[in-house]
Motif scaffolding. Structure first.
Motif: not given
Ligand SMILES: [Zn+2]
Length: 154
Positions: A110-112, A115-119, A138-143
């Protein structure tokens, strides 16, 4: 069925299945849950605090009639980087795999960042492993970087 009987664990041979050996102390339960073995119908032997020449103390899991795919072995690698996955067929060792931390982690974590789109939407997570010794993803979406301290498995 999960047993904690260390004696039978060591003497009982597996006809077909997988042994996950050299699991670091304290993460046996997490390995079981990330592989979805908690509700598995097959026989599972697990042990913790076993003596190991290599590691001091270790954990081990034996699952009858289950074999793991590469992406499942990668999950084990994230949680238990010292583990060895041993495939048993007909009481014989078919293969032995030293797990590794993958370069890319898809879906498992899970991205921590709340606000990340994956959440927020049903977008599967996707990370690049930028540090393997300290585990930084490193998250691909929110970095943003999810590290060992705030990692949560899906
Ligand atoms: Zn993320």
């Amino acid at each position: 069925m999960v047993t904690n009987d260390n004696h039978s664990l060591q003497v009982k041979a597996l006809e077909n299945g997988t042994v996950i050996d050299h699991i670091p102390q304290g993460v046996v339960q997490r390995v079981l849950s990330v592989l979805g073995l908690e509700n598995c119908e097959e026989q599972i032997y697990m042990g913790a605090n076993l003596e190991s020449k290599k590691m001091g103390r270790k954990g081990i899991i034996k699952v009858a009639n289950r074999f793991f795919e590469e992406n499942e072995i990668d999950k084990i690698g994230l949680i238990a980087p010292t583990a060895t996955v041993i495939e048993i067929r007909n009481y014989e060792i078919k293969s032995k795999t030293q797990v590794r931390i993958p370069d890319v982690v898809h879906k498992i974590v899970k991205c921590f960042n709340p606000k990340c789109i994956t959440n927020k939407e049903s977008v599967p997570t996707h990370f690049y492993v930028i540090d393997k010794s300290d585990l930084k993803l490193r998250c691909h979406y929110c970095e943003k970087i999810t590290g060992r301290k705030n990692i949560e498995y899906k």
